[in-house]
Write an enzyme that holds these catalytic residues in place. Sequence first.
Site, PDB file in Angstrom:
ATOM      1  N   GLY A  70       0.817  -1.208   0.000  1.00 29.82           N
ATOM      2  CA  GLY A  70       0.000   0.000   0.000  1.00 29.82           C
ATOM      3  C   GLY A  70       0.853   1.261   0.000  1.00 29.82           C
ATOM      4  O   GLY A  70       0.510   2.255  -0.650  1.00 29.82           O
ATOM      5  N   SER A 199      -3.898  -2.536  -0.392  1.00 30.41           N
ATOM      6  CA  SER A 199      -2.818  -3.393   0.086  1.00 30.41           C
ATOM      7  C   SER A 199      -3.363  -4.772   0.431  1.00 30.41           C
ATOM      8  O   SER A 199      -4.332  -4.892   1.188  1.00 30.41           O
ATOM      9  CB  SER A 199      -2.182  -2.767   1.331  1.00 30.41           C
ATOM     10  N   GLY A 200      -2.729  -5.825  -0.105  1.00 29.75           N
ATOM     11  CA  GLY A 200      -3.233  -7.191   0.069  1.00 29.75           C
ATOM     12  C   GLY A 200      -3.350  -7.637   1.516  1.00 29.75           C
ATOM     13  O   GLY A 200      -4.329  -8.287   1.894  1.00 29.75           O
ATOM     14  N   THR A 237      10.469  -8.041 -12.023  1.00 31.73           N
ATOM     15  CA  THR A 237       9.777  -9.297 -12.295  1.00 31.73           C
ATOM     16  C   THR A 237       8.632  -9.472 -11.298  1.00 31.73           C
ATOM     17  O   THR A 237       8.817  -9.289 -10.101  1.00 31.73           O
ATOM     18  CB  THR A 237      10.773 -10.472 -12.198  1.00 31.73           C
ATOM     19  N   CYS A 325       5.295   4.665  18.166  1.00 36.61           N
ATOM     20  CA  CYS A 325       6.546   4.837  18.900  1.00 36.61           C
ATOM     21  C   CYS A 325       7.543   5.567  18.006  1.00 36.61           C
ATOM     22  O   CYS A 325       8.127   4.976  17.113  1.00 36.61           O
ATOM     23  CB  CYS A 325       7.089   3.471  19.296  1.00 36.61           C
TER      24      CYS A 325
HETATM   25  C1  LIG Z   1      -1.631  -0.358   6.205  1.00 37.96           C
HETATM   26  C2  LIG Z   1      -1.968   0.902   5.522  1.00 37.96           C
HETATM   27  C3  LIG Z   1      -1.168   1.400   4.493  1.00 37.96           C
HETATM   28  C4  LIG Z   1       0.149   0.778   4.095  1.00 37.96           C
HETATM   29  O1  LIG Z   1       0.034  -0.462   3.490  1.00 37.96           O
HETATM   30  P1  LIG Z   1       1.351  -1.385   3.440  1.00 37.96           P
HETATM   31  O2  LIG Z   1       0.991  -2.468   2.508  1.00 37.96           O
HETATM   32  O3  LIG Z   1       1.597  -1.864   4.830  1.00 37.96           O
HETATM   33  O4  LIG Z   1       2.459  -0.528   2.919  1.00 37.96           O
HETATM   34  C5  LIG Z   1      -1.564   2.561   3.862  1.00 37.96           C
HETATM   35  N1  LIG Z   1      -2.684   3.195   4.216  1.00 37.96           N
HETATM   36  C6  LIG Z   1      -3.485   2.754   5.195  1.00 37.96           C
HETATM   37  C7  LIG Z   1      -4.725   3.496   5.526  1.00 37.96           C
HETATM   38  C8  LIG Z   1      -3.156   1.596   5.892  1.00 37.96           C
HETATM   39  O5  LIG Z   1      -3.940   1.175   6.875  1.00 37.96           O
END
Ligand SMILES: *Cc1c(COP(=O)(O)O)cnc(C)c1O
Length: 394
Positions: A70, A199-200, A237, A325
Amino acid sequence: MIYLDNNATTQIDDRVLEVMLPYLKENFANPSSMYDIAKRPAAAIREARVQIRDFLGAKNEKDVYFTSCGSESANMAIKGVVECNKEKKHLITTKVEHPCVMNTYKQLEKQGYEVDYIGVNSQGGLDVEELKSKLRKDTALVSVMWANNETGVIHPVEEIADYIKSKSPETRFFVDAVQAAGKIPMNVKDTNIDLLGISGHKFHAPKGVGALYVKPDVRILPLINGGHQERGMRAGTENVAYIAGMGKAAELAQGALDYELSEVKRLRDKLEAGILKNVFNARLNTAVSGRVPNTTNIGFEYVEGELILLHLNDIGVCASSGSACTSGSLEPSHVLRAMGIPFTALHGSIRFSLSRFTTEKEVDFVVENMPAIMEKLTKISPFQDELEKLKELK
Ligand SMILES: *Cc1c(COP(=O)(O)O)cnc(C)c1O
């Protein structure tokens, strides 16, 4: 173990893992190769692209680009748009974005861009009027998350998209939909959203794979240059197994959406109501409505969030505190601070996030055990007089 931290990550669905395994074993060929054994991985990517197209409600699978996460989707969208519109030096986003958007904007600000960060009200709702008033002809990009990861609050991105389209059609609009995917219906083709990231691992695929939707007429420059993969927009790839897994996860999430909106919501509401009823120093940090169905953010007044999490951990419950943190110091979350959550609850705010794997027994267990934890922690709080007053009020 009771896992109520599904906004941080989710468990991989067994059916997703099953789809992935052949591409980590016998179907290992490079999908770009000419020989027969490359046909299967190539077909797996094609199928996943169609599954993600349908999941997002995009018109064409060509509008879907696979990424590594994501965060990469957000970086590809934001930097890709900015690089393509060098003459426009104004940007808009919100004060409650995920770090992958927030810190990308901060970097662009350092490089000379003028940025407006739009605020939210005490319940996490975006000040849409403020956003509209900041939009200019030289605004290159607006970024608004569809649902907030800490509070679950849904922002009216479709309305914002329409407004941008009508007032400044050259301005691009990116939506971080990571927390909306699989929790509320999405149909990008019926909206004016230009770019949208998912994001998967937030919907039961593995960590390390994501996707970016780019509307056909929207031009961006690639973040990663190299080979011709992803039609030259994202070299490297392809991560075939993970892409296939995310495709399957999207199909499953689509099928489970009704369950999410009814049953997961019912369990979330039961958890929330139970805690608010049984724990005298608990307050809901958001409005009751206008949230994704799986998330609740509750402030426990005059108590430290980290202590609550440790006690929850002791009884096998995983949740999350609003605080991130940062460099060793425990700073309260920028989202809750933007909402102006009173300091009495700011440090003791806990996010519980459910999934379709959460059971009623688990929810009941947390509701039953929360009062005893809070009994212990309020006893050692330095704010005894204030707690006494709260108790009387309840
Ligand atoms: C988790 C999250 C992301 C980041 O996704 P990743 O795959 O961990 O990089 C971005 N935006 C929101 C709102 C999220 O909760």
